[in-house]
Structure formats: structure tokens, C-alpha cells
Design a protein around this motif. Structure first.
Motif, PDB file in Angstrom:
ATOM      1  N   SER A 279      36.285  37.157  42.504  1.00  0.00           N
ATOM      2  CA  SER A 279      35.533  36.185  43.015  1.00  0.00           C
ATOM      3  C   SER A 279      35.559  36.076  44.706  1.00  0.00           C
ATOM      4  O   SER A 279      36.692  36.220  45.249  1.00  0.00           O
ATOM      5  N   THR A 280      34.738  35.525  45.114  1.00  0.00           N
ATOM      6  CA  THR A 280      34.669  35.116  46.650  1.00  0.00           C
ATOM      7  C   THR A 280      34.252  33.514  46.727  1.00  0.00           C
ATOM      8  O   THR A 280      34.028  32.878  45.852  1.00  0.00           O
ATOM      9  N   SER A 281      34.175  33.160  47.888  1.00  0.00           N
ATOM     10  CA  SER A 281      33.853  31.652  48.405  1.00  0.00           C
ATOM     11  C   SER A 281      32.163  31.685  47.872  1.00  0.00           C
ATOM     12  O   SER A 281      31.788  30.449  47.950  1.00  0.00           O
TER      13      SER A 281
ATOM     14  N   THR B  85      28.999  31.938  45.303  1.00  0.00           N
ATOM     15  CA  THR B  85      28.608  31.905  43.849  1.00  0.00           C
ATOM     16  C   THR B  85      28.468  33.285  43.243  1.00  0.00           C
ATOM     17  O   THR B  85      27.619  34.041  43.899  1.00  0.00           O
TER      18      THR B  85
ATOM     19  N   ASN C 123      31.500  33.172  56.791  1.00  0.00           N
ATOM     20  CA  ASN C 123      30.783  32.377  56.124  1.00  0.00           C
ATOM     21  C   ASN C 123      31.137  32.513  54.567  1.00  0.00           C
ATOM     22  O   ASN C 123      31.087  31.728  53.967  1.00  0.00           O
ATOM     23  N   ILE C 124      31.629  33.711  54.229  1.00  0.00           N
ATOM     24  CA  ILE C 124      32.036  33.978  52.968  1.00  0.00           C
ATOM     25  C   ILE C 124      33.391  34.823  53.029  1.00  0.00           C
ATOM     26  O   ILE C 124      33.507  35.660  53.901  1.00  0.00           O
TER      27      ILE C 124
ATOM     28  N   VAL D  11      38.182  35.332  47.524  1.00  0.00           N
ATOM     29  CA  VAL D  11      38.967  34.377  46.788  1.00  0.00           C
ATOM     30  C   VAL D  11      40.152  34.980  45.600  1.00  0.00           C
ATOM     31  O   VAL D  11      41.203  34.802  45.918  1.00  0.00           O
TER      32      VAL D  11
END
Length: 705
Positions: free
Chosen positions: A629-631, A633, A669-670, A673
Motif C-alpha cells: 500500500s501507498t498513501s 488509495t 505527493n504519494i 506505506v
């Protein structure tokens, strides 16, 4: 002596044997009468025709006539023969068409000419150590019993033309010297017939003729010296013939001879004369039906044009100091020229080898010749195996040469110019050049009957490979096998890969294999190690010549087979663990280099990797779950990412994140995670650095081409 004595002597001699017997005239009286007439008679008185004598005995006599008129006996008969042991005959003698029993001339000397033309000898003829100071003629003579002319000296013109020898004849050690004679030959056996064994061992001839003679039984000319021209044209040898260690110091003509038994010329020497327009030794048109041997013979200019050898023929260790012409010769059995030396031109043009041909270790030295090759096998035909292993050529042509079995040039040296246009006939069109050295020349594939050439471990110079028909060039390198070949041994005379770029491109730059329908054992097994070494040598040679296109392509081939080598070692259970591990890593590195950039030759592959890799990583970010997962969705599902606006927007953000991370832009910006996402980001950055370096590497390599 009063004339009445000669008259009375002639009266005795002209009586018939019956009349002499009736009058009680014995053999001794007849012999004394003959000596009286020979010594004191006139020309007419010394002429007898149709007379019969018991014999003529001149043993130990010195016979000297009152004048130099010859004693002539026409159609006379000497019932007990003629004997002149250690006699000294100082007058001419003529015995024409006579019948003579034994002829015994041991150690005699004839100071004037002696003639026995047309005479028949019913008994033995022996003239050991006899000297004929002037002409000795035996034309048309018939010898019904043995003839021994051992160490006999014939010191002027001698003729046995058309004579017939019905029993063994020996001329061992005889001297046929004669005097200088430009109009005729000093010795003639022309047309003679030898029905039994004959020997001329250790005889000595000046100019001589045997043309048209027939030897119906074995004949020996061992250690014979022929000082001037030797003429054997058209002679028929119906049995074995031995000419071992003869020496011919002028021209020797054996043209159109017919040899039906075994023939030996071992150690024969043909020195030839000063006349440059004639062959020093000619066997033109000769036919050899039995095994023939010229081992260790020596020739100057020799002519074997249209000669036929019906059985095995051996020229081992023979030396041809002048031109050797075997044009249109035919060898039905083994043709053995092992270790033969050809110092000048050697012509085998249009020759036929029905049996095996051996030229192993032969040396073709040739001489300076700008217009044609020193050695020619043009239009020759080899119906069986031809071996030239270890031979040495200066310049040679095999133009339009046909062969059926293997031609073996293993270890052969071609030091100047070698031209090949071979035509294969049969199912095994294979030419083996293993270990050969070819400095220059050409190999042309014919329109029909293409040939497979094996260049294993060959030192290859500036040799042009081509096809006789232009459209066939695309298949050219399907018929040449290069294995551990050396391409740059000859300084300034290297193999030119650039001249074959188009054909190599069509062949995907493969040079290590050809199509071979026959299973055969090669000198070097085509293992990945051998193939790698082959392309490494080709790459180095092309690079040294400035042909960077070929050098690059061969580098690719070399790396491909290096990978196979590493894989084989990695999978080899007998290899050490460390070695297997190292080679496994090298195989992976090699595979990556090949896939990513084609070993520096395929730059567009790198661009493709740049374009595709981030997209592949984005799939993990989008659908890998919490771990990746990343920041941003993640889409709900693959279907949602493809069909719904929300899913497409989410997938686009993650795809953008992957490309930004791969290109190390990092807008912030991303961010990653999940722990898996953090690892993938680092991998992407690492791959980006590596691929950037590969781009530079590929650009440099391409700039060299």
C-alpha cells in the motif's frame, strides 16, 4: 702366299659337306682354309654365298687381312658355330642371313665393324667382355638360345633392330658408348622382340632406341646409365619391368608404352637435357596395367599427359625438379604421392582418380607466377577419398573439381593463393581443413552440388567466400563450419568479415555450424566453450580490422554461448560448490545483460524495459494489498480499475507513482506505506540506475559501429 693357295682354300670351302666328307677333308682343314682366305683373299675371294661350313674357330688368333675389304658370308651355315675367344680381329666381317650354331666371342676384340644382319643363332651366344671397336649390327637376327653379352663393350653404333630373342638374354654391365652422332642413335633395339627374361642390369648407354620393341617376359634395367637420349616410344611390356635406380641424363621418351605387369622405377633419375622445348621424361599416353612404383624417383620436366594407371601407383618421396604434367591422367587404383616434392608447376588438370588419392605431406613449391596457379587440379575428378593432410602449397587451383568422398586438407599450408570451386557428387560433400593454414584465395560454391567446409582450428587469411550464382549467397554460411578458427594470424592479410556482412546478417551471424546429413567425428566437439572461443576470436579479428559491426555481432554470439557454458558448470554435480555458485551468478548476469540490452547491441530493448518495468511494479501497488500500500488509495478490484471512473483514477495515481519512483523524480505527493511497497520503490530506483548505465554502455558500443 701364292694365289694358288687361296684358290685351293676356296675350292675346299665351296664344296658341300658331303663332297668334303667324300674327299676326307676334315673340320680342321676347312678352318685353316677359312683363315687363309680371310688373311690373303681379295674382295671377291672373301665373299661366300650359300656355303656350309662345319664352323669357324679363331680362338687366340690375330686375324689381319691383306687389305681392308670385308669378309662377306651371305646365306651361309656354320654348323658348329663361330668361336673367337681372346681373338683380335683386325678386319671387317659380314654375316648376312646366315645360320650359326654357337657364337663364342669371350674376351675378343673387333677393330672393324661386324654385321650379323638377318642371321639365326641356333645355339648360345656368349660375348662376355668382348670389345666391338666399330659398328656392330644384329638387325633382324634371331637368337634361339640364351644370349650372354656381359660386360661387353660396344664403342660405335650398335643395332639389334627387329631382332628376336627367344631365350633369356643378358646385357649386364655392357657398355653401349658409340661416338657423337646427331643423325642416328648409337644403340638401337627398335622393334626387337624379347620372348624370355632379359636383363640390362648396370649397363651403360649413350643415345639409344627401344621404340616399338616387345618384352614378352620380365625385363630388368636396374642401375642402368643412359647418357644421351633414351627412346622407348610404343614399347610393349607384357610382363614385369624393373627400372630401379636408372639414370637418364638426356631426354627419355616412354610415350605410348604399354605395361601389362608390375613396373618399378624406384630411385630412377631423369635429369633431362639442355633442350627446354622438350620433356625430359615423357610417359604421355602410356598405359600401366599392373602396380607401378616411382618411389624416390627424380624428374626434371616430366610429362604424364593422358597416362593411364589401371592399378595402384606410387610416387612416394619422388622429386619433380621441373614441371610435372599429369593432364588427363587416369588413376584407377590408389594414387600415392605421399611426401612428393613438386619444385615447379604441377598440372593434374582433367585428371581422374577412381581410387583413393594420397598427397599426404606433399610439397608444391612452384615459382613466381603472376598469371596462373603453380598447381592445378582444375576439372579433376576424385571418385574416392582424397587426402592432402600435411601438404604444402604455394598457389593452387581446384576449379570445377568434382569429388565424391571426403577431401582432407588437415594441417595443410596454403602460403599464397588457394582457389576452390569444388562440386560435390554423392551424399558426403565434406572438405576437412582442420588445422590448415590458408593465407589467401577464394572458395566458391557451385550452382549445383554445394560443399561443406570445416575450418576447425584453421588459420584463415584473406580468403573470399562466395557462390557461383548470385541469389544463392544468402545460404553461403550454412556450408562453412568455423570452430576455434584464427582469423588474424597473417599480418595485413586478415579475413575480411565486412565483405560478407550481408550474408552474415541473413544467417544471424552464425558461423559455427553447418547442415551435415552425415554423422562424423570432428577434431573439436562443438561445446559451448569451443563456440565461445570461436566467436571471441572472430570478434577480436573484426575489431582489429575496424569492422565494429561484425565485432559487435560476434560479441553477442560469444556472450550467448558463454551463458550456456556457465549454466552447464552450475548444473554439473561434479563441479565444486563455489564454482557452481559463481557460474550460476554469471549466468544470471549474462541473461540480464542479454535481455535488457542485447549485450550493448540492442539499445531499444533498454527503452522497452524503461517503459514496461514501472507498469509491472504498479500492479503490485494497485492490487498487492496492504503489504504494497501507498498513501494513495488502491482500486477495489482489477475490474473496477478498468471499468469505473474512481477505479481508473486510483490506478492512474499508482501508475504515476511507479514511474516517478523509477525515474527518481520523487514529487512527494504519494509515498510508500507497506513494507513491500518500500522494498519495491528501492528496487525500482536501483533498476533505473542500472538501466541508465546500460543506455550509456549501449550508446558507446553503437557509436563504435
Amino acid at each position: 702366299m701364292p694365289d694358288s693357295d687361296v684358290t685351293r682354300a676356296r675350292a675346299v670351302l665351296t664344296r658341300s659337306p658331303q663332297e668334303r666328307e667324300n674327299e676326307g677333308i676334315g673340320t680342321e682343314a676347312v678352318n685353316d682354309a677359312l683363315k687363309t682366305v680371310l688373311r690373303d683373299g681379295t674382295a671377291d675371294e672373301k665373299t661366300f654365298e650359300g656355303c656350309t661350313f662345319p664352323g669357324l674357330n679363331l680362338d687366340y688368333e690375330v686375324v689381319h687381312g691383306a687389305d681392308n675389304h670385308p669378309a662377306v658370308f651371305e646365306n651361309c651355315t656354320f654348323e658348329e658355330g663361330i668361336s673367337a675367344e681372346k681373338a683380335d680381329i683386325d678386319m671387317p666381317l659380314r654375316f648376312h642371313d646366315c645360320t650359326i650354331d654357337d657364337l663364342f666371342l669371350y674376351h675378343a676384340r673387333f677393330e672393324y665393324d661386324v654385321e650379323f644382319d638377318g642371321s639365326t643363332f641356333t645355339g648360345t651366344v656368349q660375348a662376355d667382355e668382348t670389345r666391338f671397336e666399330q659398328d656392330a649390327e644384329f638387325d633382324d637376327a634371331v637368337f634361339e638360345d640364351t644370349v650372354d653379352l656381359i660386360e661387353t663393350g660396344f664403342y660405335d653404333d650398335t643395332s639389334f633392330a627387329d631382332a628376336r630373342f627367344e631365350a633369356p638374354a643378358s646385357f649386364r654391365g655392357s657398355q653401349f658408348e658409340g661416338e657423337s652422332n646427331e643423325l642416328d642413335d648409337n644403340v638401337s633395339f627398335a622393334g626387337a622382340v624379347f620372348e624370355s627374361e632379359t636383363t640390362f642390369e648396370q649397363a651403360h648407354f649413350e643415345a639409344n632406341r627401344f621404340d616399338g620393341a616387345t618384352f614378352q617376359a620380365p625385363v630388368v634395367f636396374t642401375e642402368v646409365l643412359f647418357d644421351h637420349d633414351t627412346e622407348f616410344e610404343g614399347v610393349v611390356f607384357e610382363a614385369d619391368a624393373t627400372f630401379d635406380e636408372i639414370e637418364c641424363n638426356e631426354d627419355a621418351d616412354f610415350s605410348d608404352t604399354h605395361w601389362q605387369g608390375t613396373v618399378q622405377f624406384r630411385g630412377a633419375v631423369f635429369n633431362g637435357g639442355a633442350r627446354t622445348m622438350e620433356d625430359d621424361a615423357s610417359f604421355e599416353g602410356a598405359t600401366f596395367e599392373g602396380a607401378t612404383t616411382f618411389t624416390e624417383a627424380q624428374f626434371r620436366y616430366s610429362n604424364f599427359t593422358r597416362t593411364t594407371f589401371d592399378a595402384d601407383t606410387t610416387f612416394q618421396e619422388t622429386r619433380f625438379r621441373g614441371d610435372a604434367d599429369f593432364t588427363e591422367a587416369r588413376f584407377s587404383g590408389l594414387a600415392d604421392f605421399d611426401e612428393t616434392r613438386f619444385h615447379q608447376e604441377a598440372l593434374f588438370t582433367d585428371s581422374v582418380f577412381d581410387g583413393q588419392a594420397h598427397f599426404r605431406g606433399a610439397e608444391f613449391e612452384g615459382h613466381a607466377n603472376q598469371l596462373e596457379q603453380n598447381v592445378s587440379f582444375d576439372r579433376a575428378r576424385f571418385a574416392d577419398a582424397a587426402e592432402f593432410t600435411g601438404a604444402k602449397f604455394r598457389s593452387v587451383s581446384f576449379g570445377d573439381t568434382e569429388f565424391t568422398a571426403t577431401m582432407d586438407f588437415s594441417g595443410t599450408d596454403f602460403t599464397d593463393d588457394a582457389r576452390f570451386l569444388l562440386r560435390a557428387v554423392g551424399d558426403d560433400p565434406y572438405v576437412n581443413f582442420t588445422g590448415a593454414s590458408i593465407q589467401g584465395g577464394s572458395i566458391t560454391q557451385p550452382t549445383e552440388g554445394w560443399v561443406r567446409y570445416d575450418f576447425t582450428r584453421v588459420s584463415l587469411g584473406d580468403i573470399d567466400l562466395s557462390a557461383e550464382r548470385e541469389r544463392d549467397h544468402r545460404e553461403l554460411f550454412d556450408y562453412f563450419r568455423f570452430c576455434e578458427t584464427i582469423f588474424d594470424e597473417f599480418d595485413g592479410n586478415e579475413f575480411d568479415f565486412e565483405a560478407h556482412t550481408d550474408y552474415l546478417d541473413r544467417n544471424e551471424w552464425k558461423i559455427h555450424t553447418f547442415q551435415d546429413p552425415v554423422e562424423r567425428g570432428y577434431a573439436v566437439e562443438m561445446t559451448p566453450e569451443a563456440i565461445e572461443a570461436t566467436y571471441l576470436r572472430a570478434k577480436n579479428s573484426a575489431s582489429a580490422a575496424g569492422d565494429m559491426k561484425a565485432a559487435g555481432e560476434f560479441r553477442v554470439k560469444r556472450q550467448q554461448y558463454a551463458r550456456k557454458k556457465h549454466i552447464n558448470i552450475a548444473l554439473d554435480g561434479s563441479a565444486g560448490t563455489t564454482a557452481r555458485a559463481k557460474n550460476g551468478i554469471r549466468a544470471v548476469e549474462n541473461a540480464f545483460l542479454g535481455i535488457s540490452c542485447g549485450y550493448g547491441m540492442r539499445i531499444f530493448r533498454i527503452f522497452g524495459v524503461f517503459a514496461i518495468t514501472p507498469a509491472l511494479f504498479s500492479l503490485f501497488y494497485a492490487f498487492g494489498g496492504q503489504v504494497f500500500s501507498t498513501s494513495a488509495t488502491q482500486p477495489v478490484s482489477v475490474t473496477a480499475a478498468l471499468t469505473t471512473p474512481e477505479g481508473q483514477a486510483a490506478f492512474y495515481k499508482l501508475l504515476s507513482f511507479s514511474y516517478i519512483s523509477f525515474l527518481t523524480i520523487g514529487y512527494g505527493n504519494i509515498g510508500p506505506v507497506g513494507w513491500g511497497a518500500r522494498i519495491l520503490v528501492a528496487v525500482e530506483v536501483y533498476l533505473s540506475v542500472i538501466l541508465s548505465g546500460l543506455v550509456l554502455y549501449a550508446l558507446i558500443k553503437r557509436s563504435e559501429m
